[in-house]
Design a protein around this motif. Sequence first.
Motif, PDB file in Angstrom:
ATOM      1  N   ILE A  79       9.002 -27.495  32.041  1.00 24.19           N
ATOM      2  CA  ILE A  79       9.810 -26.465  32.772  1.00 24.19           C
ATOM      3  C   ILE A  79       9.579 -26.474  34.400  1.00 24.19           C
ATOM      4  CG2 ILE A  79      10.548 -24.217  33.012  1.00 24.19           C
ATOM      5  CD1 ILE A  79      10.154 -23.919  29.932  1.00 24.19           C
ATOM      6  N   SER A  80       8.040 -26.244  34.543  1.00 21.81           N
ATOM      7  CA  SER A  80       7.536 -26.315  35.823  1.00 21.81           C
ATOM      8  C   SER A  80       7.920 -27.491  36.785  1.00 21.81           C
ATOM      9  CB  SER A  80       5.797 -26.303  36.178  1.00 21.81           C
ATOM     10  OG  SER A  80       5.639 -25.025  35.287  1.00 21.81           O
ATOM     11  N   ASN A 137       5.555 -20.810  36.113  1.00 21.90           N
ATOM     12  CA  ASN A 137       4.371 -21.156  35.741  1.00 21.90           C
ATOM     13  C   ASN A 137       3.659 -20.409  34.698  1.00 21.90           C
ATOM     14  OD1 ASN A 137       2.263 -22.796  35.442  1.00 21.90           O
ATOM     15  ND2 ASN A 137       1.471 -22.877  37.498  1.00 21.90           N
ATOM     16  N   GLN A 138       2.669 -20.639  33.841  1.00 22.85           N
ATOM     17  CA  GLN A 138       2.017 -20.046  32.883  1.00 22.85           C
ATOM     18  C   GLN A 138       0.810 -20.113  32.850  1.00 22.85           C
ATOM     19  OE1 GLN A 138       3.380 -20.719  28.946  1.00 22.85           O
ATOM     20  NE2 GLN A 138       5.212 -19.440  29.010  1.00 22.85           N
ATOM     21  N   PHE A 139      -0.100 -19.087  32.778  1.00 25.66           N
ATOM     22  CA  PHE A 139      -1.507 -19.182  32.502  1.00 25.66           C
ATOM     23  C   PHE A 139      -1.742 -18.882  31.122  1.00 25.66           C
ATOM     24  CE2 PHE A 139      -0.774 -18.240  36.856  1.00 25.66           C
ATOM     25  CZ  PHE A 139      -1.186 -19.280  37.515  1.00 25.66           C
ATOM     26  N   GLN A 199       1.578 -25.584  26.392  1.00 19.21           N
ATOM     27  CA  GLN A 199       1.406 -26.118  27.830  1.00 19.21           C
ATOM     28  C   GLN A 199       2.371 -27.093  28.076  1.00 19.21           C
ATOM     29  OE1 GLN A 199      -2.669 -26.385  28.266  1.00 19.21           O
ATOM     30  NE2 GLN A 199      -3.150 -24.115  28.655  1.00 19.21           N
ATOM     31  N   LYS A 200       2.579 -27.963  27.043  1.00 18.39           N
ATOM     32  CA  LYS A 200       3.377 -29.165  27.306  1.00 18.39           C
ATOM     33  C   LYS A 200       4.882 -28.676  27.796  1.00 18.39           C
ATOM     34  CE  LYS A 200       4.824 -33.526  25.146  1.00 18.39           C
ATOM     35  NZ  LYS A 200       5.311 -33.790  23.846  1.00 18.39           N
ATOM     36  N   LEU A 201       5.300 -27.642  26.849  1.00 14.34           N
ATOM     37  CA  LEU A 201       6.640 -27.236  27.292  1.00 14.34           C
ATOM     38  C   LEU A 201       6.727 -26.375  28.629  1.00 14.34           C
ATOM     39  CD1 LEU A 201       9.502 -26.240  26.434  1.00 14.34           C
ATOM     40  CD2 LEU A 201       8.425 -23.988  25.309  1.00 14.34           C
TER      41      LEU A 201
END
Length: 461
Positions: free
Chosen positions: A369-370, A326-328, A363-365
Motif C-alpha cells: 500500500i505504501s 505507513n504503519q509501525f 507488513q507485506k500488505l
Amino acid sequence: MKRYFIHTFGCQMNVNDTLRMSEVLGRMEYVPTPTPENADLIILNTCAIREKAEEKMLSALGRYRPIKLSRGALIGVGGCVAQQEKQKLLKKVPYIDFVFGPDAIAKLPEMVQKVRTERARVVETAWIDSEEYVFPRADPETSRGKVTEFVTVMKGCDNVCSFCVVPHTRGREVSRPFVEVLGEVRDLVSVGVREVTLIGQNVNSYRGGISFAQLLLRVAEVPGILRVRFTTSHPHDLSDELIDAFRTQPKIAPHFHLPVQCGSDEVLERMKRDYTIAEYLERLEKLRAARPGIAVTTDIIVGFPGETEEDFEQTMRLTEQVRFENQFSFIFSPRPKTVAGLKEAEWGAIPHEVKIARLERLQKLQRSISGEIMQAQVGKEVEVLVEGASRFDSGRRFGRTPENRTVNFDGDAPAGSVVKVKVERASPNALSGVMTTMIEPPPDVKPPVRESFALPVLAEA
Ligand code: SAH
Ligand code: SF4
Ligand code: F3S
C-alpha cells in the motif's frame, strides 16, 4: 575538558530529553564526543516500551563496560527503564554509577558530582506529577542550523491502555503552559528552525491554558514558522475542534499519526483503548473531508493476548480499507505491571511463531500500500522543505513534503529552503527526483558556533 556520549533509545520524548541532557552537561564543561571509546561519561537514555528495547539497553551496556574498565568512564542510565527499575537496575548491572528518571535531568550535575567525589552510586527517580513541574526550556543554540525541531507540550499519560508501560515510566499528564510553548517556538525560529513537531504521549488531551487545537493555531501564527506537526494522538480525544484546525490553517501539515492498534473491537476492548473501529473510521472520514489528501499513519500491535485469526483478519481488512500511508507494527510484548502483561495467560498468549507470521503478513500488505501511494507521486511536482544532504548520497539533497514523505533529489538547495521537486521514482519509503524551482530561500541566520553539539544523539527504536 571532559567528554560525554549519550546513546538514545525510544521515542521523540527521549530524543528531546537527550538534547536537554546535552545542555545541562554543556554547562558543566562537558563536550560531546561522537565515539563512546573516548568518553568520560556515557549515558544511556532508555526505552521500556517492549522487551526488546530493554534487551538492547543491556547489550549496549555490555559494550560500554570495557570503556569504564579501561579509562574509568562513568556510566549513567536515564529514561524509561531507569524510571521503571530504579535501584533494582543498580543490583542487576553492578557497573552502573547512577540511575535517573526523565524528571531528574536537571539534577545531572549533582548526580555526577556525587558519584565522582563520594564514589557513591546514585538513584534519582522522583516524579513531579503536578502543575508545579517546570519543563526545561530548550537552549535555542542547540537547534541552530537545524530545520525541524521537537517542542515538548506535555509529559506523562493519564490513559490506561492495558499493554502500555508509559503511564508507569512517565507518570501523570502535565501540560506545559502555552506561553512557554510559544516562547520556545519563537526562540527556535530565531535560530533558523522552520518546522516544529509538538510532542507528548497524548497531545489531544493538552490542557496548558488553551486547547490543543488552539495551541496548534497559535504556533502556526508564529512569524517564520512554515509547518507545524504533532505526535502522538489518541483517537478517543480527537476533537472536532482539532479537525477544524486542519480545515482553516494550511500550515498545520497534512499528516496525522493516529494509532489504531488493531482492527477488532473485541481486542480494542481488552486493550482499553476506549473507541470502536466504527468510531475510529468516523473520525478519520471527518479528518479526510477537512483536509483532502492528508497522510494517515498508525501503530499496530499484533498477537495481543486472545487475538484470534479472525481478529487479525480484521486488522488486515482495516489496513486495506484505510490505506494508511505507513504503519509501525509490533508484536505484543508483555510489560511489567500492565494489565495485559499480567493477564496474558488468562486471555490466551499467542505463540511467538504465530505473532511473527501475522506481523510479516501485515507488513507485506502495508509495504505494497505504501508503495502504491508513493508510486502515485511519480510525475508530480511536490513541495519540499530541505533538511540537508541525502543520507545515502552526499551529492544529493534531502527533505520532506508536507505529508512527511521523504524526498531525495538533485539540485542546489540549502537547508531551510523550500523547493519544488519533480518526482521521478518512488519506493515505499522515499521519493526521488530533481529540483525544478526555488520557492523560498533559507532564513538569514548565523550558522552554529558549536557544530557538533547534537552529534552524540544516536536514536534507536
Ligand atoms: N501514546 C501513543 C503510543 C506510544 S507507544 C499512543 O497512545 O498512540 C508507541 C507504540 O508502541 C504504541 O502505539 C503501540 O503500538 C506500541 N506498543 C506499546 N506497548 C506495547 C507492547 N507492550 N507491546 C508491543 N507494542 C507496544
Ligand atoms: Fe500508552 Fe495508551 Fe498512554 Fe499511548 S495513550 S502512552 S498507548 S497508555
Ligand atoms: Fe518513549 Fe519508550 Fe519511554 S517509547 S516514553 S522512551 S517507554
